[in-house]
Design a protein around this motif. Sequence first.
Motif, PDB file in Angstrom:
ATOM      1  N   VAL A  46       0.824  -1.248   0.220  1.00 47.08           N
ATOM      2  CA  VAL A  46      -0.080  -0.099   0.197  1.00 47.08           C
ATOM      3  C   VAL A  46       0.890   1.176  -0.025  1.00 47.08           C
ATOM      4  O   VAL A  46       1.860   1.479   0.893  1.00 47.08           O
ATOM      5  CB  VAL A  46      -0.793  -0.103   1.341  1.00 47.08           C
ATOM      6  N   LEU A  47       0.737   2.135  -0.977  1.00 44.86           N
ATOM      7  CA  LEU A  47       1.305   3.413  -0.897  1.00 44.86           C
ATOM      8  C   LEU A  47       0.611   4.519  -0.821  1.00 44.86           C
ATOM      9  O   LEU A  47      -0.594   4.686  -1.564  1.00 44.86           O
ATOM     10  CB  LEU A  47       2.343   3.428  -2.415  1.00 44.86           C
ATOM     11  N   TRP A  48       1.246   5.537  -0.369  1.00 44.47           N
ATOM     12  CA  TRP A  48       0.623   6.865  -0.183  1.00 44.47           C
ATOM     13  C   TRP A  48       1.285   7.632  -1.116  1.00 44.47           C
ATOM     14  O   TRP A  48       2.682   7.944  -0.943  1.00 44.47           O
ATOM     15  CB  TRP A  48       0.284   7.509   1.257  1.00 44.47           C
ATOM     16  N   ILE A  49       0.746   8.338  -2.477  1.00 46.20           N
ATOM     17  CA  ILE A  49       1.668   8.966  -3.341  1.00 46.20           C
ATOM     18  C   ILE A  49       1.177  10.391  -3.170  1.00 46.20           C
ATOM     19  O   ILE A  49       0.263  10.665  -3.288  1.00 46.20           O
ATOM     20  CB  ILE A  49       1.424   8.481  -4.818  1.00 46.20           C
ATOM     21  N   CYS A  50       2.314  11.485  -3.467  1.00 44.11           N
ATOM     22  CA  CYS A  50       1.940  12.886  -3.488  1.00 44.11           C
ATOM     23  C   CYS A  50       2.786  12.938  -4.738  1.00 44.11           C
ATOM     24  O   CYS A  50       3.887  12.909  -4.774  1.00 44.11           O
ATOM     25  CB  CYS A  50       2.465  13.700  -2.351  1.00 44.11           C
ATOM     26  N   LYS A  51       1.917  13.698  -5.777  1.00 48.23           N
ATOM     27  CA  LYS A  51       2.560  14.025  -6.910  1.00 48.23           C
ATOM     28  C   LYS A  51       2.393  15.515  -7.114  1.00 48.23           C
ATOM     29  O   LYS A  51       1.137  15.981  -6.874  1.00 48.23           O
ATOM     30  CB  LYS A  51       1.885  13.195  -8.262  1.00 48.23           C
ATOM     31  N   GLY A  52       3.257  16.177  -7.733  1.00 50.29           N
ATOM     32  CA  GLY A  52       3.209  17.555  -8.101  1.00 50.29           C
ATOM     33  C   GLY A  52       3.754  18.446  -6.939  1.00 50.29           C
ATOM     34  O   GLY A  52       4.109  17.873  -5.704  1.00 50.29           O
ATOM     35  N   PRO A  53       3.662  19.864  -7.022  1.00 49.37           N
ATOM     36  CA  PRO A  53       3.501  20.563  -8.344  1.00 49.37           C
ATOM     37  C   PRO A  53       4.629  20.306  -9.092  1.00 49.37           C
ATOM     38  O   PRO A  53       5.648  19.868  -9.014  1.00 49.37           O
ATOM     39  CB  PRO A  53       3.428  21.944  -7.927  1.00 49.37           C
ATOM     40  N   GLY A  54       4.304  20.048 -10.586  1.00 51.75           N
ATOM     41  CA  GLY A  54       5.168  19.922 -11.487  1.00 51.75           C
ATOM     42  C   GLY A  54       4.803  18.207 -12.054  1.00 51.75           C
ATOM     43  O   GLY A  54       4.799  17.698 -10.946  1.00 51.75           O
TER      44      GLY A  54
END
Length: 184
Positions: A75-83
């Motif tokens: 299980v992953l918690w992924i934060c993408k951005g900004p960019g």
Amino acid sequence: MLCDPGDHFNGRYEVERKFRVDALERVREELAARGAAAFTLGNRETDIFLDMPDGRLAGTEQQQVLRVMQPSGRVLWICKGPGADRCVAMDLDNPDKALEMLTALGFEETGRLTKARDIYFIDDYHVTLDHLEGLGSFVEVAVMTDDADSLADWTERVEAFAFELGLDAASIENRSYRTMLTAA
């Protein structure tokens, strides 16, 4: 899990190129011929997208994603951005509890997508072979780094390696799976 991920998923930035392919088997054979190590095979990944009720993350080109993988159980918690290249992820133990905590913080689910995914490691790269119902098959070649100054160099290296695998520049897909599914 078939091999140790080592440093393949460590870094604040992910340089990635995605290619649409007719079939995954040719790329799978090329990876085997080059001695790529299998990380996970036959996974089914469900991405749960989250945003605040006012859509502020989407408005700043950011995403919060809870990714649940079976049968690997990761299980992953992924934060993408900004960019496009900014990406931070962490392992979690319990997807239901994580989703409950995120909704308690005010996040709302804004969508889900599921893909069949195999992941391989070769040299500095991780290569994913994806299939999404209704969209087709894709190969992603990526590398993680903490060095923002190296992103342009890594972009060239990732593309060069993808071309060595037989992927074609004309088949590069710049849209996210979520965007493609919304447009379909």
